[in-house]
Each structure stands twice: as C-alpha cells, then as structure tokens.
Scaffold this active site. Structure first.
Site, PDB file in Angstrom:
ATOM      1  N   TYR A  32      25.389  22.399  48.201  1.00  0.00           N
ATOM      2  CA  TYR A  32      26.126  22.610  49.450  1.00  0.00           C
ATOM      3  C   TYR A  32      25.178  22.709  50.641  1.00  0.00           C
ATOM      4  O   TYR A  32      23.966  22.850  50.481  1.00  0.00           O
ATOM      5  CB  TYR A  32      26.986  23.869  49.372  1.00  0.00           C
ATOM      6  CG  TYR A  32      26.210  25.177  49.490  1.00  0.00           C
ATOM      7  CD1 TYR A  32      26.172  25.873  50.698  1.00  0.00           C
ATOM      8  CD2 TYR A  32      25.516  25.706  48.408  1.00  0.00           C
ATOM      9  CE1 TYR A  32      25.461  27.077  50.809  1.00  0.00           C
ATOM     10  CE2 TYR A  32      24.814  26.898  48.513  1.00  0.00           C
ATOM     11  CZ  TYR A  32      24.785  27.571  49.712  1.00  0.00           C
ATOM     12  OH  TYR A  32      24.083  28.745  49.824  1.00  0.00           O
ATOM     13  N   HIS A 101      29.778  20.737  28.629  1.00  0.00           N
ATOM     14  CA  HIS A 101      28.492  21.035  29.244  1.00  0.00           C
ATOM     15  C   HIS A 101      27.708  19.772  29.601  1.00  0.00           C
ATOM     16  O   HIS A 101      26.931  19.770  30.556  1.00  0.00           O
ATOM     17  CB  HIS A 101      27.654  21.923  28.315  1.00  0.00           C
ATOM     18  CG  HIS A 101      28.093  23.358  28.313  1.00  0.00           C
ATOM     19  ND1 HIS A 101      29.231  23.779  27.667  1.00  0.00           N
ATOM     20  CD2 HIS A 101      27.559  24.456  28.898  1.00  0.00           C
ATOM     21  CE1 HIS A 101      29.387  25.093  27.844  1.00  0.00           C
ATOM     22  NE2 HIS A 101      28.380  25.523  28.588  1.00  0.00           N
ATOM     23  N   GLU A 178      12.668  36.272  49.442  1.00  0.00           N
ATOM     24  CA  GLU A 178      13.514  36.010  50.613  1.00  0.00           C
ATOM     25  C   GLU A 178      14.714  36.939  50.560  1.00  0.00           C
ATOM     26  O   GLU A 178      14.841  37.766  49.664  1.00  0.00           O
ATOM     27  CB  GLU A 178      13.966  34.553  50.619  1.00  0.00           C
ATOM     28  CG  GLU A 178      14.770  34.156  49.379  1.00  0.00           C
ATOM     29  CD  GLU A 178      15.130  32.683  49.337  1.00  0.00           C
ATOM     30  OE1 GLU A 178      15.149  32.047  50.416  1.00  0.00           O
ATOM     31  OE2 GLU A 178      15.414  32.169  48.244  1.00  0.00           O
ATOM     32  N   LEU A 202      14.529  29.282  49.095  1.00  0.00           N
ATOM     33  CA  LEU A 202      15.180  28.175  49.778  1.00  0.00           C
ATOM     34  C   LEU A 202      14.331  27.790  50.986  1.00  0.00           C
ATOM     35  O   LEU A 202      13.901  28.657  51.750  1.00  0.00           O
ATOM     36  CB  LEU A 202      16.580  28.582  50.235  1.00  0.00           C
ATOM     37  CG  LEU A 202      17.370  27.479  50.941  1.00  0.00           C
ATOM     38  CD1 LEU A 202      17.738  26.371  49.957  1.00  0.00           C
ATOM     39  CD2 LEU A 202      18.619  28.044  51.602  1.00  0.00           C
TER      40      LEU A 202
END
Length: 282
Positions: A32, A101, A178, A202
């Site tokens: 996303y 899976h 983070e 990230l």
C-alpha cells in the site's frame, strides 16, 4: 465528496466490495501507499509510486496499472471528489482466489484506492508535540517493504496510546529503528541523526525529504544506529510521516525534552515550504 476505486471502477466510498476470498483480507498479501494532497496537488507522488512499485516487486506482485495509469486514476478521482486537500490511500493485493498459501495462478491483482478529506494537525498540536514511549520491535525482517502486515505496528501503537502516548518508538536489541507509523530523528549538539535506511525500517518519503531539507539548510546530518540511551539524551527529537509531516517529540517515556527546538522548527518550516511551492503550481 469522498470517493473510492476498486478493481476497475470508481464507487461510493461506503460500498462494501471486498470478497471473502480476497488475499489482502485473508493473508495481508499486498502492499500500500498513502499520499497527501495539498490544494489539488499530490505531494511527492512519483516518490510514493516508485516505492509502491519496489514493494510490489519485493513480494513478487504484478501491479495492474502502470505508474502513469495510476496517476490518471488519482487525477480523475480528485476531479470527481472536488477535494483540494485530501488523503489518498492505495492498496494492491494478489487478487481473489480460494484460500491457499501458494500464490494463485492466472489471478489478476486487485487495485483499491480511497480519496478522503485531508486530516490536518492544528498549530497547537504541532507546538505541543507528541509524547512517545520505547517498545521492543517485534516486526518481521523486511520492514522496508510497505506491506499490509501491520499487526505488530498496531499492537505497539495501541500499547503506547493506553499508556498516554501518541506514538511508539521501536527498538531492536537496544537500538532504535523507527516509530510504529513514523520515522524518528534526534538532534544532539547541532547534528541531526536518524536510523540508517536498511531493511529494518520503512524508507520514508517524508524522511528522505527532510534529509534533503537538512542538506539545503547546511545542518550536519548522520545516519546512525541510535541506542535507546542516545535518544533519551537528545537535545531535540521529532517524528516524520506523510500524515504528521514533521512533528516534535515532547516526551520519551518519563523524560521530558526541551521546548527549545531550533533544528526541528527549521526543518518543519523547510518541509512545509516544499509543498507550499507545489500548491502554488497547482
């Protein structure tokens, strides 16, 4: 008007459209992005879409649209919504197939997008800053992929909230990584520090923009593995993300930081100037 897009068409944002066998729903099998829109202009859009492409590649997911086609969908969505300041959420999953899976064969990936009214922090919230607490980082090894698997982040954020804090700062083996939904910076003796952009964090779009601002302002900068003690003894600290932009940290656990934040303020102003320039071009 808030609006959504799913599969291949624009829809009402309240429509319930995700099938039970959707792999994002079943497995978190997708990626996303979240983009901020200022005065009709999606800010740092190419950077966000480049990261979306990289995240998809890393999980072996084929995006259903090219970068230019996604840009066209965003522009059409903004026109349909008539929103000038908006939050855009984009999600791509491996598609709809019976639960298994293994990757499904010949199943097209699914593209979803919502365009909502933009959330804005008040000047009071920015002046006050955010209180944070340090928690153990229990996430997987590839946090640089912006995947849908956010349960550890949610648990950390919730625990911080229940103890009176606005964000959880994560640490692995005593070293800061983070925030649960942000990157973290510290200032010590006039030098700006943040965790190196490895697979542990990230690679934030706002993080990168703030580093560029620091270079432009001639603020000394280092990527550095900060210990918990280093962060606790910082002169200033702040978090960055698309949603909060540059937000000062007022407190870390029981440690209250100074309200004198010259470096944080300078960087917040410089970052704001970046999107203000984009707004004037709109």
């Amino acid at each position: 008007m808030e609006i959504a897009f799913y599969g291949d068409s624009f829809i009402d944002i309240n429509d319930k459209v995700v099938p039970i066998d959707e792999r994002g729903h079943q497995f978190g099998d997708g990626v996303y992005e979240y983009v901020k829109v200022y005065n009709g202009t999606p800010f740092l859009l190419d950077e966000h879409l480049e990261r979306l492409e990289k995240s998809a590649t890393k999980i072996l997911l084929q995006l259903p649209y090219s970068r230019n086609e996604i840009k066209e969908l965003i522009q059409e969505g903004l026109q349909r919504s008539s929103l000038k300041d908006a939050d855009i959420y984009i999600q791509v999953t491996r598609g709809i197939a019976p639960r298994n899976h293994l990757f499904p064969k010949n199943t097209p990936s699914q593209f979803a997008m919502t365009i909502r009214s933009g959330k804005v922090l008040s000047n009071e919230q920015r002046e006050q800053g955010v209180s944070v607490m340090i928690l153990e980082d229990e996430r997987w090894a590839n946090c640089y992929i912006k995947s849908l698997n956010l349960l550890p982040n949610l648990l950390a954020k919730q625990k911080a909230f229940e103890q009176g804090h606005g964000e959880a700062i994560l640490a692995r083996n005593g070293y800061i990584t983070e925030g649960s939904s942000s990157n973290i910076f510290a200032v010590k003796d006039g030098v700006l520090y943040t965790t190196p952009a490895t697979n542990r964090i990230l690679h934030g779009i706002t993080r990168a923009a703030v580093i560029t601002c620091a270079h432009q302002l001639l603020i000394p900068f280092k990527e550095y593995d900060m210990s918990e003690d280093f962060l606790l003894h910082a002169d200033e600290a702040f978090i960055t993300s698309t949603s909060v932009e540059v937000l000062p940290v007022s407190k870390i656990g029981d440690v209250t930081l100074s309200t004198e934040r010259p470096v944080t303020t300078a960087l917040a102003n410089a970052y704001r100037a970046l999107y203000e320039q984009d707004k004037t071009r709109a």
